[in-house]
Design a protein around this motif. Sequence first.
Motif, PDB file in Angstrom:
ATOM      1  N   SER A 126       0.836  -1.215   0.000  1.00 39.70           N
ATOM      2  CA  SER A 126       0.000   0.000   0.000  1.00 39.70           C
ATOM      3  C   SER A 126       0.863   1.255   0.000  1.00 39.70           C
ATOM      4  O   SER A 126       0.567   2.243  -0.689  1.00 39.70           O
ATOM      5  CB  SER A 126      -0.922  -0.006   1.221  1.00 39.70           C
ATOM      6  OG  SER A 126      -1.772  -1.130   1.204  1.00 39.70           O
ATOM      7  N   THR A 127       1.979   1.211   0.773  1.00 38.37           N
ATOM      8  CA  THR A 127       2.878   2.366   0.804  1.00 38.37           C
ATOM      9  C   THR A 127       3.526   2.607  -0.551  1.00 38.37           C
ATOM     10  O   THR A 127       3.627   3.746  -1.022  1.00 38.37           O
ATOM     11  CB  THR A 127       3.956   2.152   1.880  1.00 38.37           C
ATOM     12  OG1 THR A 127       3.327   1.897   3.137  1.00 38.37           O
ATOM     13  CG2 THR A 127       4.859   3.368   1.990  1.00 38.37           C
ATOM     14  N   GLU A 128       3.973   1.527  -1.218  1.00 33.92           N
ATOM     15  CA  GLU A 128       4.569   1.666  -2.553  1.00 33.92           C
ATOM     16  C   GLU A 128       3.552   2.170  -3.567  1.00 33.92           C
ATOM     17  O   GLU A 128       3.892   2.944  -4.472  1.00 33.92           O
ATOM     18  CB  GLU A 128       5.140   0.326  -2.995  1.00 33.92           C
ATOM     19  CG  GLU A 128       6.353  -0.118  -2.182  1.00 33.92           C
ATOM     20  CD  GLU A 128       6.873  -1.465  -2.632  1.00 33.92           C
ATOM     21  OE1 GLU A 128       6.269  -2.044  -3.576  1.00 33.92           O
ATOM     22  OE2 GLU A 128       7.861  -1.950  -2.053  1.00 33.92           O
ATOM     23  N   ALA A 129       2.307   1.749  -3.423  1.00 30.85           N
ATOM     24  CA  ALA A 129       1.270   2.206  -4.357  1.00 30.85           C
ATOM     25  C   ALA A 129       1.007   3.697  -4.213  1.00 30.85           C
ATOM     26  O   ALA A 129       0.737   4.395  -5.195  1.00 30.85           O
ATOM     27  CB  ALA A 129      -0.010   1.410  -4.138  1.00 30.85           C
ATOM     28  N   THR A 130       1.073   4.209  -2.983  1.00 32.38           N
ATOM     29  CA  THR A 130       0.831   5.636  -2.787  1.00 32.38           C
ATOM     30  C   THR A 130       1.990   6.490  -3.295  1.00 32.38           C
ATOM     31  O   THR A 130       1.796   7.673  -3.601  1.00 32.38           O
ATOM     32  CB  THR A 130       0.598   5.913  -1.295  1.00 32.38           C
ATOM     33  OG1 THR A 130       1.709   5.415  -0.527  1.00 32.38           O
ATOM     34  CG2 THR A 130      -0.682   5.253  -0.816  1.00 32.38           C
ATOM     35  N   ARG A 131       3.191   5.921  -3.383  1.00 32.57           N
ATOM     36  CA  ARG A 131       4.339   6.685  -3.862  1.00 32.57           C
ATOM     37  C   ARG A 131       4.305   6.903  -5.369  1.00 32.57           C
ATOM     38  O   ARG A 131       4.915   7.835  -5.879  1.00 32.57           O
ATOM     39  CB  ARG A 131       5.633   5.965  -3.476  1.00 32.57           C
ATOM     40  CG  ARG A 131       5.911   5.946  -1.984  1.00 32.57           C
ATOM     41  CD  ARG A 131       7.170   5.149  -1.686  1.00 32.57           C
ATOM     42  NE  ARG A 131       7.427   5.097  -0.238  1.00 32.57           N
ATOM     43  CZ  ARG A 131       8.420   4.394   0.312  1.00 32.57           C
ATOM     44  NH1 ARG A 131       9.250   3.697  -0.480  1.00 32.57           N
ATOM     45  NH2 ARG A 131       8.580   4.385   1.616  1.00 32.57           N
ATOM     46  N   ILE A 132       3.628   6.050  -6.092  1.00 30.32           N
ATOM     47  CA  ILE A 132       3.567   6.165  -7.552  1.00 30.32           C
ATOM     48  C   ILE A 132       2.621   7.298  -7.927  1.00 30.32           C
ATOM     49  O   ILE A 132       1.477   7.369  -7.440  1.00 30.32           O
ATOM     50  CB  ILE A 132       3.106   4.844  -8.180  1.00 30.32           C
ATOM     51  CG1 ILE A 132       4.088   3.714  -7.831  1.00 30.32           C
ATOM     52  CG2 ILE A 132       2.984   4.971  -9.696  1.00 30.32           C
ATOM     53  CD1 ILE A 132       3.674   2.361  -8.328  1.00 30.32           C
ATOM     54  N   GLY A 133       3.103   8.197  -8.789  1.00 31.06           N
ATOM     55  CA  GLY A 133       2.282   9.315  -9.227  1.00 31.06           C
ATOM     56  C   GLY A 133       1.174   8.881 -10.167  1.00 31.06           C
ATOM     57  O   GLY A 133       1.204   7.775 -10.745  1.00 31.06           O
ATOM     58  N   PRO A 134       0.171   9.711 -10.360  1.00 28.38           N
ATOM     59  CA  PRO A 134      -0.947   9.349 -11.248  1.00 28.38           C
ATOM     60  C   PRO A 134      -0.506   9.119 -12.692  1.00 28.38           C
ATOM     61  O   PRO A 134      -1.013   8.210 -13.351  1.00 28.38           O
ATOM     62  CB  PRO A 134      -1.890  10.545 -11.126  1.00 28.38           C
ATOM     63  CG  PRO A 134      -1.523  11.213  -9.842  1.00 28.38           C
ATOM     64  CD  PRO A 134      -0.062  11.001  -9.690  1.00 28.38           C
ATOM     65  N   ASP A 135       0.429   9.942 -13.176  1.00 26.92           N
ATOM     66  CA  ASP A 135       0.873   9.776 -14.564  1.00 26.92           C
ATOM     67  C   ASP A 135       1.599   8.452 -14.756  1.00 26.92           C
ATOM     68  O   ASP A 135       1.358   7.732 -15.737  1.00 26.92           O
ATOM     69  CB  ASP A 135       1.798  10.933 -14.954  1.00 26.92           C
ATOM     70  CG  ASP A 135       1.081  12.275 -14.905  1.00 26.92           C
ATOM     71  OD1 ASP A 135      -0.169  12.275 -15.010  1.00 26.92           O
ATOM     72  OD2 ASP A 135       1.769  13.309 -14.758  1.00 26.92           O
ATOM     73  N   GLN A 140       1.571   2.736 -16.639  1.00 20.26           N
ATOM     74  CA  GLN A 140       1.682   1.310 -16.341  1.00 20.26           C
ATOM     75  C   GLN A 140       0.380   0.574 -16.625  1.00 20.26           C
ATOM     76  O   GLN A 140       0.384  -0.554 -17.138  1.00 20.26           O
ATOM     77  CB  GLN A 140       2.097   1.117 -14.881  1.00 20.26           C
ATOM     78  CG  GLN A 140       3.503   1.599 -14.570  1.00 20.26           C
ATOM     79  CD  GLN A 140       3.878   1.384 -13.121  1.00 20.26           C
ATOM     80  OE1 GLN A 140       3.061   0.914 -12.314  1.00 20.26           O
ATOM     81  NE2 GLN A 140       5.115   1.723 -12.766  1.00 20.26           N
ATOM     82  N   ILE A 141      -0.728   1.219 -16.326  1.00 20.36           N
ATOM     83  CA  ILE A 141      -2.034   0.599 -16.605  1.00 20.36           C
ATOM     84  C   ILE A 141      -2.237   0.436 -18.105  1.00 20.36           C
ATOM     85  O   ILE A 141      -2.707  -0.607 -18.583  1.00 20.36           O
ATOM     86  CB  ILE A 141      -3.162   1.440 -15.978  1.00 20.36           C
ATOM     87  CG1 ILE A 141      -3.084   1.362 -14.447  1.00 20.36           C
ATOM     88  CG2 ILE A 141      -4.523   0.960 -16.465  1.00 20.36           C
ATOM     89  CD1 ILE A 141      -4.048   2.308 -13.752  1.00 20.36           C
ATOM     90  N   GLN A 142      -1.871   1.440 -18.881  1.00 17.52           N
ATOM     91  CA  GLN A 142      -2.023   1.355 -20.331  1.00 17.52           C
ATOM     92  C   GLN A 142      -1.118   0.271 -20.917  1.00 17.52           C
ATOM     93  O   GLN A 142      -1.532  -0.485 -21.810  1.00 17.52           O
ATOM     94  CB  GLN A 142      -1.712   2.703 -20.963  1.00 17.52           C
ATOM     95  CG  GLN A 142      -2.737   3.781 -20.656  1.00 17.52           C
ATOM     96  CD  GLN A 142      -2.365   5.123 -21.242  1.00 17.52           C
ATOM     97  OE1 GLN A 142      -1.310   5.271 -21.873  1.00 17.52           O
ATOM     98  NE2 GLN A 142      -3.226   6.124 -21.057  1.00 17.52           N
ATOM     99  N   ALA A 143       0.126   0.182 -20.417  1.00 15.00           N
ATOM    100  CA  ALA A 143       1.034  -0.855 -20.910  1.00 15.00           C
ATOM    101  C   ALA A 143       0.505  -2.239 -20.583  1.00 15.00           C
ATOM    102  O   ALA A 143       0.547  -3.160 -21.418  1.00 15.00           O
ATOM    103  CB  ALA A 143       2.425  -0.660 -20.308  1.00 15.00           C
ATOM    104  N   LEU A 144      -0.020  -2.411 -19.367  1.00 16.04           N
ATOM    105  CA  LEU A 144      -0.577  -3.708 -18.988  1.00 16.04           C
ATOM    106  C   LEU A 144      -1.811  -4.047 -19.814  1.00 16.04           C
ATOM    107  O   LEU A 144      -1.980  -5.191 -20.257  1.00 16.04           O
ATOM    108  CB  LEU A 144      -0.919  -3.701 -17.493  1.00 16.04           C
ATOM    109  CG  LEU A 144      -1.505  -5.002 -16.929  1.00 16.04           C
ATOM    110  CD1 LEU A 144      -0.534  -6.153 -17.103  1.00 16.04           C
ATOM    111  CD2 LEU A 144      -1.868  -4.839 -15.460  1.00 16.04           C
ATOM    112  N   ASN A 145      -2.678  -3.069 -20.043  1.00 17.21           N
ATOM    113  CA  ASN A 145      -3.870  -3.315 -20.865  1.00 17.21           C
ATOM    114  C   ASN A 145      -3.493  -3.681 -22.298  1.00 17.21           C
ATOM    115  O   ASN A 145      -4.134  -4.550 -22.918  1.00 17.21           O
ATOM    116  CB  ASN A 145      -4.769  -2.080 -20.862  1.00 17.21           C
ATOM    117  CG  ASN A 145      -5.425  -1.851 -19.514  1.00 17.21           C
ATOM    118  OD1 ASN A 145      -5.589  -2.785 -18.728  1.00 17.21           O
ATOM    119  ND2 ASN A 145      -5.795  -0.613 -19.234  1.00 17.21           N
ATOM    120  N   LYS A 146      -2.456  -3.044 -22.822  1.00 13.36           N
ATOM    121  CA  LYS A 146      -2.008  -3.360 -24.177  1.00 13.36           C
ATOM    122  C   LYS A 146      -1.487  -4.788 -24.263  1.00 13.36           C
ATOM    123  O   LYS A 146      -1.806  -5.529 -25.212  1.00 13.36           O
ATOM    124  CB  LYS A 146      -0.924  -2.373 -24.606  1.00 13.36           C
ATOM    125  CG  LYS A 146      -0.482  -2.538 -26.055  1.00 13.36           C
ATOM    126  CD  LYS A 146       0.546  -1.480 -26.428  1.00 13.36           C
ATOM    127  CE  LYS A 146       0.990  -1.644 -27.882  1.00 13.36           C
ATOM    128  NZ  LYS A 146       2.000  -0.617 -28.253  1.00 13.36           N
TER     129      LYS A 146
END
Length: 265
Positions: A126-135, A140-146
């Motif tokens: 959870s801590t690592e997830a909060t450190r990642i910026g929205p952009d 990463q979400i777009q790359a995974l979806n692709k």
Amino acid sequence: MQQREEKQLEASVDSLISLVAHVKNALQNFIYKLENEYERLTWPSVLDNFGLLSGQLNTINKMLKNEKTPSFRSQVIIPLLLSQKPDDDLTVLTEQRVPVFSHEIVPDYLRTKPDPEVEEQEKQLSTEATRIGPDVAQKQIQALNKMCSNLLEKLNNPREDRDAESAASRLNKPFFNPGDTNALVAAVAFGKGLSKCRPPGPMAPGHPGQGPMMSGGPTLQQVTIGGGPGQQGGMGGPVAPQQQGQPGYNFTYAHHHHLSLFHWL
């Protein structure tokens, strides 16, 4: 009212136990096949076992989400008796997995929260997830979806299309090197890349290299070699006529300042 709720709870628990038993049997059969029948096990059979397990788990989820099923989260289980002595009834009920209901076993079987190690790992994630910026997260979400879309497209394509594409690629694959072919043709036709020294061996009478050289260009002599004995003409002499129906070879011999070029016709 309370008795009705208790009966409904008991019926729901019995149904849940029955469904879980089906899942357990399916898992046991699948594990047995993986351990003992792996040589005869095929991929369609593996998919069938996964499909069976998935269907049984979906049935359990539907039952738990049903409005008529009482909420198991509101039920509290309290251990009334703890003992270090083996319990035969408990052993039979748990299929010999829990022979003793002791202080060491109760925290594991009646735990309502994950283990402390698991909780710590969840906090770190959870801590690592909060450190990642929205952009960055969006990229990463777009790359995974692709990647998932490409994988699904490959899986959804019919097998016949993939076989046809592989067969076409094998047919269209070149089995020769054009560069090697051109080099071979240039060497045979024009002597490109050949050695400039004369071949060893005795020189035939009338060889252009033994007589006076003509200034201004190479000397050319045409020689015909017949297919049978006695038909080979001397180099520089008269050419014997080739009989009809017998194979023969024509080539032109050129000599210029110790340079021999053979041109096959």
